[in-house]
Design a protein around this motif. Structure first.
Motif, short mmCIF file in Angstrom:
data_model
loop_
_atom_site.label_atom_id
_atom_site.label_comp_id
_atom_site.label_asym_id
_atom_site.label_seq_id
_atom_site.Cartn_x
_atom_site.Cartn_y
_atom_site.Cartn_z
N ILE A 91 49.50 46.34 26.29
CA ILE A 91 49.35 45.05 25.64
C ILE A 91 48.31 44.19 26.35
CG2 ILE A 91 51.57 44.90 24.45
CD1 ILE A 91 51.10 43.40 27.87
N LYS A 92 47.51 44.85 27.23
CA LYS A 92 46.32 44.30 27.88
C LYS A 92 46.61 43.35 29.03
CE LYS A 92 43.28 44.92 23.88
NZ LYS A 92 42.51 46.05 24.35
N TRP A 93 47.89 43.14 29.37
CA TRP A 93 48.19 42.55 30.67
C TRP A 93 49.43 43.23 31.21
CZ3 TRP A 93 48.32 36.89 28.56
CH2 TRP A 93 49.18 36.80 27.47
N PRO A 94 49.47 43.46 32.54
CA PRO A 94 50.56 44.26 33.10
C PRO A 94 51.90 43.54 32.98
CG PRO A 94 49.23 43.31 34.85
CD PRO A 94 48.52 43.01 33.58
N SER A 95 52.91 44.28 32.55
CA SER A 95 54.25 43.73 32.42
C SER A 95 55.23 44.89 32.29
CB SER A 95 54.35 42.82 31.19
OG SER A 95 55.65 42.29 31.05
N THR A 96 56.47 44.66 32.66
CA THR A 96 57.48 45.68 32.41
C THR A 96 57.79 45.70 30.92
OG1 THR A 96 59.32 44.14 32.76
CG2 THR A 96 58.48 45.32 34.68
N LEU A 101 38.58 35.80 38.81
CA LEU A 101 37.75 34.61 38.66
C LEU A 101 38.67 33.42 38.84
CD1 LEU A 101 35.42 35.45 35.62
CD2 LEU A 101 34.80 35.36 38.04
N GLY A 102 38.71 32.89 40.05
CA GLY A 102 39.71 31.86 40.34
C GLY A 102 41.08 32.48 40.31
N SER A 103 41.96 31.91 39.50
CA SER A 103 43.32 32.46 39.38
C SER A 103 43.43 33.43 38.21
CB SER A 103 44.33 31.33 39.19
OG SER A 103 44.04 30.59 38.00
N ALA A 104 42.34 33.57 37.42
CA ALA A 104 42.37 34.47 36.27
C ALA A 104 41.83 35.84 36.66
CB ALA A 104 41.56 33.89 35.12
N VAL A 105 42.10 36.83 35.81
CA VAL A 105 41.66 38.20 36.03
C VAL A 105 40.71 38.61 34.92
CG1 VAL A 105 42.37 40.61 36.22
CG2 VAL A 105 43.80 38.82 37.21
N LEU A 106 39.53 39.11 35.30
CA LEU A 106 38.53 39.58 34.34
C LEU A 106 38.55 41.10 34.30
CD1 LEU A 106 35.97 38.84 32.55
CD2 LEU A 106 34.64 39.44 34.59
N THR A 107 38.55 41.64 33.09
CA THR A 107 38.42 43.09 32.88
C THR A 107 37.28 43.32 31.91
OG1 THR A 107 40.80 43.41 33.19
CG2 THR A 107 39.58 45.19 32.14
N THR A 163 35.35 42.87 26.98
CA THR A 163 35.51 41.99 28.13
C THR A 163 36.61 41.00 27.81
OG1 THR A 163 33.22 42.17 28.89
CG2 THR A 163 34.44 40.22 29.57
N ARG A 164 37.56 40.88 28.70
CA ARG A 164 38.66 39.94 28.47
C ARG A 164 39.02 39.23 29.76
NH1 ARG A 164 41.22 45.09 28.26
NH2 ARG A 164 42.81 45.34 29.89
N LEU A 165 39.58 38.05 29.61
CA LEU A 165 40.01 37.22 30.73
C LEU A 165 41.46 36.85 30.50
CD1 LEU A 165 38.73 35.91 33.29
CD2 LEU A 165 38.47 33.81 31.92
N GLN A 166 42.29 37.04 31.53
CA GLN A 166 43.70 36.72 31.38
C GLN A 166 44.16 35.83 32.52
OE1 GLN A 166 44.68 40.97 31.82
NE2 GLN A 166 46.20 40.36 33.33
N SER A 167 45.12 34.99 32.19
CA SER A 167 45.63 34.06 33.19
C SER A 167 46.55 34.78 34.17
CB SER A 167 46.41 32.94 32.50
OG SER A 167 47.58 33.46 31.88
N LYS A 168 46.87 34.12 35.25
CA LYS A 168 47.82 34.65 36.22
C LYS A 168 49.19 34.71 35.58
CE LYS A 168 49.66 33.82 40.86
NZ LYS A 168 49.44 35.20 41.29
N LEU A 204 45.40 35.12 27.17
CA LEU A 204 44.43 36.21 27.25
C LEU A 204 43.40 35.98 26.16
CD1 LEU A 204 45.09 39.99 27.62
CD2 LEU A 204 43.82 39.19 25.63
N ALA A 205 42.11 36.14 26.48
CA ALA A 205 41.04 35.99 25.50
C ALA A 205 39.97 37.04 25.77
CB ALA A 205 40.44 34.58 25.56
N GLY A 206 39.36 37.55 24.71
CA GLY A 206 38.37 38.59 24.92
C GLY A 206 37.45 38.79 23.74
N LEU A 207 36.42 39.60 23.96
CA LEU A 207 35.51 40.01 22.91
C LEU A 207 35.38 41.52 22.93
CD1 LEU A 207 32.45 40.82 24.22
CD2 LEU A 207 32.44 38.37 24.60
#
Length: 853
Positions: free
Chosen positions: A147-152, A403-409, A481-486, A494-497
């Motif tokens: 789902i593009k961000w890590p989670s159980t 990038l700061g507190s966010a994660v770029l993929t 490319t996507r950016l997700q919050s902590k 989460l936002a991306g292109l």
């Protein structure tokens, strides 16, 4: 020279496949032995901030490529001090768990279990130790990333199955066809590795594959690897885990994910560990011959804590079990699969990593794997062999960091896949005898003469026969490319292109050969489709309170399709040319609610949408178009396009743990509306076309459970039921409102049991068995007259003994030697002439040995 040509020449150049198999294994073993050393002594740098313990463990699991099992404990309200040192994974675990009341142990290099410490040791000692009987391990819960961000999976408002590398090993499921019965709601066709379509939740557009987009998206890490093609069947050895999301994922993944997403997460290189593994097996199939299989893996830190390299390779040789009495050959469907994966990981600095992966695989069939019911088990009579080849290559680069507190993929990938196949059309073409005026020279359409088998057919074939030859080359470039919050905050986003460019060139030829005259062709075509897709997407999770959260998502997609098509139909000297294009814009929303009743029970409700973009009609019969849309007045003019289809999914689910998390039980109930279903079909001449079938709905539920009620024993199972129904008549296809969707059984059931026990101070043994039942289904949309299949069970069993270095085992596949029809299709030209049966591989006994270094 193209990669596919190079790989094809390399594979076909093998003079003795068993000798090459042994030589390759020997060389790899020597390389591994020369480089092996201790795997846990070397340190690396991890940065885990002070935060809630569960969040810290998830973040560390992703950084260190570990599976950390903490699902049998409530970690709510517990803080971790974090870790930020150049230390080993063991030290990081001690730092993360310091003062929390929990300890840990490594099961293997990639798997960690958490256990509660006795009260006397909570404040003073978190040293790893073996868990005793009172600390029986709970059900494993994986961290998933589909789902593009890590989670159980427990924390997600969607039906997700994660299968770890250990579970794959327990099931003996190193290929997708073996794994499928143990994933609730998943089914496939069965033409053989590389040729199968995947269906999830009963959402089937039919058994044939040609031009429509797939209904299930297939990903290797961040790379989409299928579009209108079948599952490439990458071997599931040296993978970290398999993830399956059920239900449409149009918001996060776009077109071609109506049924869900199947994702392979590969094992990444370690920067501080040298490790290696070698596995070899041999087996015997009843009524056939010997099979051989080899896997190798090794990992080397090139620059300690900076650059690491990992390699895995495999060779899978299977003897055939189908006899062709017409050709006078036995065991015709020999199969060879060769593959390799190389990966590099570069640690740019303390928060940024760059991963490069290169995958290749080659599949070769000598012949197809169906038989004719009228001739008896595993026998058929053809005039031509039906070989199949599939060359697959994937290269990707993935950059990830903070990038700061966010994660770029940011991930960029290139995929090249070349497929060639031959189909015997000798008994299925209606104008076989009326060929006097057919041309004897190949038309100038694409690369007809380069398709495997065409030159030999025209040069030397001396028996009355007709052959259909096709070649398909697909090249895809994708970027996301996507950016997700902590994670762990009240509002997560989460936002991306996304961008994809795909070029597919398909060439086919229908030809005749005779013993008293030159070979001739009747039909030839070349289709070049270029597709581009640009999308912006986003998703957010807002925690209304400590129990209730709201998820919302949106995706805008702009797709463009260009088609260049040329064909020549020899009997009437009819030429056709189509140069056309179309654009499609889509706005896809998603919404979900999740309520956490307790730390062991949560429920969710979601509405999600999936879609596939429409296409340009080529030779679709007018009757098919009228049947799909009877209210439209076509005036005997075939419209230029076929329609996009859209699917709306309503889903309610419950995820729960019981008996101190020794039992995991998940239930999902869904209702689906599917509009303007796209489908690949076959006309009366055996040639493909595309049409919209009409509308359908599906209602069903899936249940999955895993239990570890006492030390050493695990039982997992699944149950799936669905009631699909066409809502419209389609007289062209012979389908009536109320008919079920094709190829999908009403229900499937699976059970897998594993019992492990000590047999000495350093050795451990395990006994495993698994059973899967697949219900009955119809091949095509005309349920009452269609060929039937399914209604069978498969039983497998294994016994093995292992220590820290060696593992030796015996196994039996299809233990009861079922003779069922798994798929009632094999040849498009004789589907209405013969009753096709695709059996499972007959009973097979084997032995394997595995060595770690």
């Amino acid at each position: 020279m193209k990669f596919s040509c190079f790989l094809s020449m390399a594979v076909r150049g093998l003079e003795n496949k068993r000798r090459q198999f042994l030589g390759f294994g020997t060389a790899i073993i020597l390389c591994i032995c020369a480089s092996s050393q201790s795997v846990w002594a070397q340190p690396r740098f991890f940065v885990i901030e002070r935060q809630p313990l569960q969040t810290a463990l998830i973040e560390f699991a992703e950084q260190a490529q570990l599976s950390i099992n903490f699902s049998n404990f409530d970690l709510a309200g517990i803080q971790s001090a974090g870790s930020s040192r150049n230390v080993s994974k063991s030290v990081v675990m001690r730092q993360l768990l310091a003062g929390t009341g929990f300890g840990f142990r490594f099961i293997d290099n990639n798997t960690v279990e958490i256990f509660r410490l006795p009260a006397a040791r909570v404040a003073s000692d978190n040293t790893p130790r073996q868990a005793g009987p009172e600390e029986a391990v709970g059900v494993e819960e994986l961290v998933v990333t589909a789902i593009k961000w890590p989670s159980t999976s427990f924390d997600l408002p969607v039906s997700v199955s994660g299968v770890s590398s250990l579970a794959l090993e327990d099931l003996g499921a190193y290929d997708f066809q073996t794994l499928v019965p143990h994933l609730a709601g998943v089914s496939t066709t069965n033409l053989g590795p590389g040729r199968n379509k995947i269906f999830v939740r009963g959402l089937s557009d039919g058994p044939f594959a040609d031009r429509t987009q797939t209904v299930v998206g297939i990903y290797i890490d961040e790379t989409p690897v299928n579009f209108s093609d079948t599952n490439p069947d990458i071997r599931l050895f040296d993978v970290d885990r398999i993830e399956l999301i059920r239900g449409p994922q149009g918001t996060l993944y776009g077109a071609g994910s109506l049924g869900g997403i199947y994702k392979i997460v590969t094992t990444k290189p370690s920067l501080d560990e040298t490790e290696a593994k070698f596995r070899a097996s041999t087996s015997h199939t009843e009524g056939s011959g010997e099979n051989a299989l080899m896997d190798v893996v090794f990992n080397i830190p090139i620059i300690r804590n900076k650059l690491g390299f990992r390699f895995s390779g495999y060779a899978d040789l299977r003897d055939g079990y189908i006899d062709d009495v017409g050709l006078g050959s036995n065991n015709i469907n020999d199969l060879e699969i060769y593959g390799a994966r190389s990966a590099l990981r570069l640690k740019i600095d303390e928060t940024w990593t760059l991963d490069g992966v290169f995958n290749i695989q080659s599949i070769r069939y000598d012949d197809s794997q169906y038989f004719q019911q009228s001739l008896g088990r595993n026998k058929r009579s053809n005039t031509l062999q039906e070989p199949y080849s599939d060359d697959f290559m994937q290269a990707s680069l993935t950059l990830k960091g903070k990038l700061g507190s966010a994660v770029l993929t940011s991930a960029t990938a290139f995929v090249d896949r070349t497929v060639e196949e031959t189909t015997d059309a000798s008994r299925g073409v209606p104008f076989l005898e009326d060929v006097g005026s057919f041309p004897t020279e190949l038309p100038e359409l694409g690369e007809l003469a380069t398709i495997s088998g065409v030159k030999d057919f025209f040069a030397s074939f001396s028996v009355d026969a007709a052959g259909y030859f096709s070649g398909n080359d697909i090249r895809t470039i994708s970027h996301e490319t996507r950016l997700q919050s902590k994670s762990g905050r009240r509002l997560e986003w989460l936002a991306g292109l996304f961008y994809l460019n795909r070029k597919q060139s398909t060439t086919s030829l229908l030809a005749f050969a005779f013993d008293d005259q030159a070979a001739r062709f009747a039909f030839a075509d070349n289709r070049i489709e270029t597709t581009s897709d640009f999308a912006l997407f986003g998703e957010s999770v807002f925690k209304l309170n400590n129990k209730l959260s709201l998820t919302g998502g949106l995706r805008y997609s702009h797709s463009k399709l260009n088609l260049n098509y040329r064909s020549l139909f020899a009997p009437e000297s009819t030429e056709q040319a189509v140069d056309a294009g179309r654009t499609t814009d889509k706005l896809i929303p998603k919404g979900a609610l999740r309520y956490e009743w307790s730390d062991e029970v949560q429920s969710y409700f979601q509405v999600s949408i999936g879609y596939r973009v429409g296409g340009i009609n080529i030779d679709t019969p007018l009757g098919a178009l009228i049947a799909a849309d009877p209210d439209e007045d076509f005036f005997n003019v075939v419209p230029a396009n076929f329609q996009s289809d859209t699917l709306v999914n309503y889903e309610v689910g419950i995820k729960s743990y019981w008996f101190d998390r020794k039992l995991s039980l998940n239930l999902s109930v869904f209702y689906v509306n599917w509009f303007d279903i796209q489908s690949d079909q076959i006309d009366s001449n055996g040639l493909p076309f595309v049409t919209n079938v009409g509308n359908a709905r599906n209602l069903g539920y899936e249940v999955e459970f895993t239990t570890r009620l006492f030390e050493g024993f695990e039982l997992r199972g699944s149950f799936f039921w669905n009631d699909s129904e066409l809502l419209d008549d389609n007289p062209f296809l012979g389908a009536n409102a109320g008919d079920r969707l094709p190829t999908i059984p009403e229900n499937t059931v699976s059970l897998a049991a594993l019992y492990q026990f000590d047999v000495g101070p350093n050795w451990r043994s395990s006994i495993a068995a698994n059973y899967a039942y697949i219900g009955a289904s119809a091949l095509r949309f005309d349920e009452d007259t269609s060929p039937q299949m399914g209604d069978y069970g498969i039983l497998n069993a294994s016994l093995q003994i292992s220590n820290d270095i060696w593992k030796i085992g015996l196994y039996a596949d299809n233990l009861t030697d079922t003779k069922a029809n798994t798929f009632s299709f094999g040849n498009s030209f004789t589907i209405d002439v013969d009753e096709h049966v695709t059996p499972p591989r007959p009973r097979t006994f084997g032995i394997f040995v595995e060595r770690k270094f």
